[in-house]
Design a protein around this motif. Structure first.
Motif, PDB file in Angstrom:
ATOM      1  N   UNK A  93       3.708   2.400   5.242  1.00  0.00           N
ATOM      2  CA  UNK A  93       4.309   3.676   4.832  1.00  0.00           C
ATOM      3  C   UNK A  93       4.257   4.721   5.942  1.00  0.00           C
ATOM      4  N   UNK A  94       5.283   5.530   5.956  1.00  0.00           N
ATOM      5  CA  UNK A  94       5.285   6.649   6.884  1.00  0.00           C
ATOM      6  C   UNK A  94       4.469   7.775   6.292  1.00  0.00           C
ATOM      7  N   UNK A 118       9.775  -0.341  -0.251  1.00  0.00           N
ATOM      8  CA  UNK A 118      10.088  -1.475  -1.130  1.00  0.00           C
ATOM      9  C   UNK A 118       8.909  -2.444  -1.163  1.00  0.00           C
ATOM     10  N   UNK A 119       8.558  -2.903  -2.358  1.00  0.00           N
ATOM     11  CA  UNK A 119       7.439  -3.843  -2.529  1.00  0.00           C
ATOM     12  C   UNK A 119       7.921  -5.266  -2.309  1.00  0.00           C
TER      13      UNK A 119
END
Length: 462
Positions: free
Chosen positions: A35-36, A54-55
Motif C-alpha cells: 500500500x501507498x 486489490x486483494x
C-alpha cells in the motif's frame, strides 16, 4: 526467494511511493503491491492514510481442482426449496431417518452432565479404542491393539487422512465406479490421480478381477473398495474378494482402503467380509468404519480407522494438526453404541428390517416402469437405477433429457423429488435414490415420479 534488488524503485513523480513484490500465482508470475502511504499533519498529529489495494484472491490449484459434492448440493437445494414453501421430497441424502437409539443418546447427555466435555487424546479415548478392537475381533475376525486404531470426526475424515498419509503426487488411486462422490476428490487433494474402473449392472456393479489386473502399475498406490456400496448397495461376496486379493498380493506397493461404513445394513443372504481378514491382506489394508449409518448417528460425527501402526500413526499426525480428537461427548455415545450387542443388537436390526421393506417396495415399483434397469441392493439404503433408455426424450416446457443430471432436474421440477444424478458417482446412466425415508414418503415420491416419467417418450427397446 525475494531480494531487495527485485523491488521496483519508487516513482520520482509520486509523493506516495509504492513497492511491487514479485510473486507466483496459479497462472504464472504476478505481483502484489504494497500500500501507498501518504503523510499529512493535522492538529499537530501525524496521520497515515492507506490506499486500499486489490486483494489477491488466488486459491490453491489443488483446491480449485476439487469438485463440490453433488449430494450435499442437491440436499441443500431441496432444503432451500422446502423452506421457500415448495413441498420437495428429498431422497438425495445418505442419512437414516431414524432417531439415534435412546441408550446412545442418553450416554451422550450423561457425558455432558458428568463433565466429560474436555479434549480427549488425539487418537480417541482408550476405552473406546479398546471397545473398537473388541468389536473388530468378534464381528470381523480382525486383531488390532488400541494403538492401531484412530478415532476421527466421521469416516469421511478417516478416508481423507488415509489417502493424504500414503499417497504422493503421481500416485494413482484405483476407484471402481459407480463410486462414492468423495473418493476421486480425496485423491486429487492428495496430489494423486484417481483412476476410474467402470463396472457393469450385469455384474451387480462389482469390480471384476479381469478389469483390475490390467490397470495396475508402479504408480498404483490404493485400491478403494466399498462394501456394502454407496451408491449401488452391492455387497462383495467373499469369493470375489479372494480373487481380488490374489491380484493385489502381487504388488507390494498397492494398499487397499476398505470402506465398511454400511457393514451392518445388509440383507440376507448377503454376508459382509472385511478385506483385512483375508490371508495376507491385514498388513496392507486400511479399514474404515464408523457410527453414522448403522446407529443413525450422522450428526455425532464419529468414525474410525484400523490399520498397521505406521499407517495409523501417520494419519494421527495429520489429525493432530487438522482437528485434534473427536468430540468427547460423541465418543461416550459411540461406546454405548458398541455395547448394544453383536452387530448393534435389536436397535440396529429393527432399522435394517425397515430398510429392507423399503428396498423391496422400490424395487417392485420401479420394476413397473418400462425400460428401467435395476440391480437389487444387498446392503446400504440406496438404489442405483439405470434410466438411460429415457435419454433423448423431448419434454414440452422443459427440453431434452440428455443425461442423468437433466433427468434429475426434470424430476425436481415436475415431480418435486430430489435425487442424485449418476454422473456424480462416475456412471451417467444411473440415478441414486436414497430410501432412508419413511415408507409413506417413499410411496408419495414414487407416485410423483411415475406421473412425471409418463410425460417422457416411450423408451426404445433394450
Amino acid at each position: 526467494m525475494v531480494s531487495f534488488s527485485s523491488l521496483s524503485a519508487p516513482s520520482s513523480s509520486s509523493s506516495t511511493p509504492s513497492f511491487t513484490l514479485p510473486t507466483k500465482t496459479s497462472t504464472g508470475t504476478g505481483s502484489v503491491s504494497f500500500p501507498r502511504v501518504r503523510e499529512s499533519r493535522k492538529c499537530g498529529a501525524r496521520m497515515a492514510t492507506v490506499r486500499a489495494e486489490a486483494v489477491d484472491t488466488t486459491i490453491s490449484p489443488r483446491v480449485s481442482a476439487l469438485r463440490p459434492s453433488k449430494t450435499m448440493a442437491i440436499t441443500d437445494q431441496a432444503t432451500a426449496l422446502r423452506q421457500a414453501g415448495v413441498p420437495v421430497i428429498g431422497l438425495a441424502a445418505g442419512e437414516p431417518d431414524f432417531d439415534t437409539p435412546t441408550v446412545i443418546a442418553e450416554a451422550g447427555m450423561n457425558a455432558i452432565r458428568d463433565g466429560a466435555t474436555r479434549y480427549t487424546p488425539n487418537a480417541g479415548t482408550l476405552e473406546l479404542r479398546k471397545a473398537i478392537c473388541k468389536k473388530l475381533q468378534e464381528e470381523n475376525g480382525l486383531s488390532y491393539t488400541p494403538d492401531q486404531v484412530l478415532v476421527s470426526n466421521g469416516a469421511k475424515q478417516c478416508i481423507t487422512q488415509a489417502v493424504l498419509a500414503v499417497c504422493s503426487p503421481g500416485d494413482e488411486v484405483l476407484t471402481p465406479a459407480p463410486y462414492w462422490v468423495s473418493y476421486p476428490e480425496m485423491a486429487r487433494l492428495a496430489g494423486a490421480t484417481p483412476v476410474i474402473l467402470p463396472t457393469s449392472i450385469s455384474d451387480n456393479y462389482l469390480l471384476r478381477p479381469e478389469s483390475l489386473a490390467p490397470v495396475i502399475n508402479e504408480n498404483s498406490r490404493i485400491l478403494i473398495l466399498c462394501s456394502p456400496s454407496n451408491p449401488t448397495g452391492s455387497v462383495y461376496p467373499k469369493e470375489l474378494l479372494e480373487e481380488i486379493a490374489a491380484i493385489v498380493r502381487k504388488y507390494p506397493r498397492l494398499l487397499v482402503l476398505s470402506d465398511e461404513i454400511y457393514e451392518h445394513i445388509i440383507y440376507q443372504p448377503a454376508k459382509h467380509t472385511s478385506f483385512a481378514s483375508l490371508p495376507g491382506m491385514w498388513e496392507r489394508t486400511l479399514t474404515v468404519n464408523g457410527f453414522s449409518k448403522a446407529f443413525a448417528m450422522t450428526g455425532w460425527r464419529l468414525g474410525y480407522l484400523a490399520a498397521p501402526k505406521h499407517f495409523v500413526s501417520a494419519c494421527g499426525k495429520i489429525q493432530s494438526q487438522y482437528t485434534s480428537g473427536a468430540s468427547s461427548i460423541s465418543q461416550k455415545a459411540g461406546l454405548a453404541a458398541l455395547n448394544l450387542g453383536y452387530a448393534g443388537g435389536e436397535a440396529v436390526s429393527t432399522m435394517v428390517k425397515a430398510f429392507q421393506e423399503r428396498r423391496d417396495y422400490l424395487v417392485r415399483s420401479f420394476g413397473e416402469l418400462s425400460g428401467v434397469k435395476i440391480s437389487e441392493p444387498q446392503g446400504a439404503f440406496y438404489l442405483f437405477i439405470d434410466f438411460s433408455s429415457y435419454y433423448g426424450s423431448e419434454v414440452e416446457g422443459f427440453g431434452t433429457i440428455k443425461d442423468s443430471e437433466s433427468l434429475c432436474m426434470f424430476l425436481l421440477e415436475k415431480a418435486q423429488v430430489a435425487l442424485v444424478p449418476g454422473d456424480a458417482f462416475g456412471d451417467d446412466k444411473g440415478v441414486r435414490i436414497s430410501y432412508a425415508a419413511a415408507m409413506s414418503t417413499l410411496e408419495t415420491a414414487m407416485g410423483k415420479i411415475k406421473e412425471a416419467m409418463a410425460l417422457l417418450r416411450p423408451p426404445v427397446a433394450v
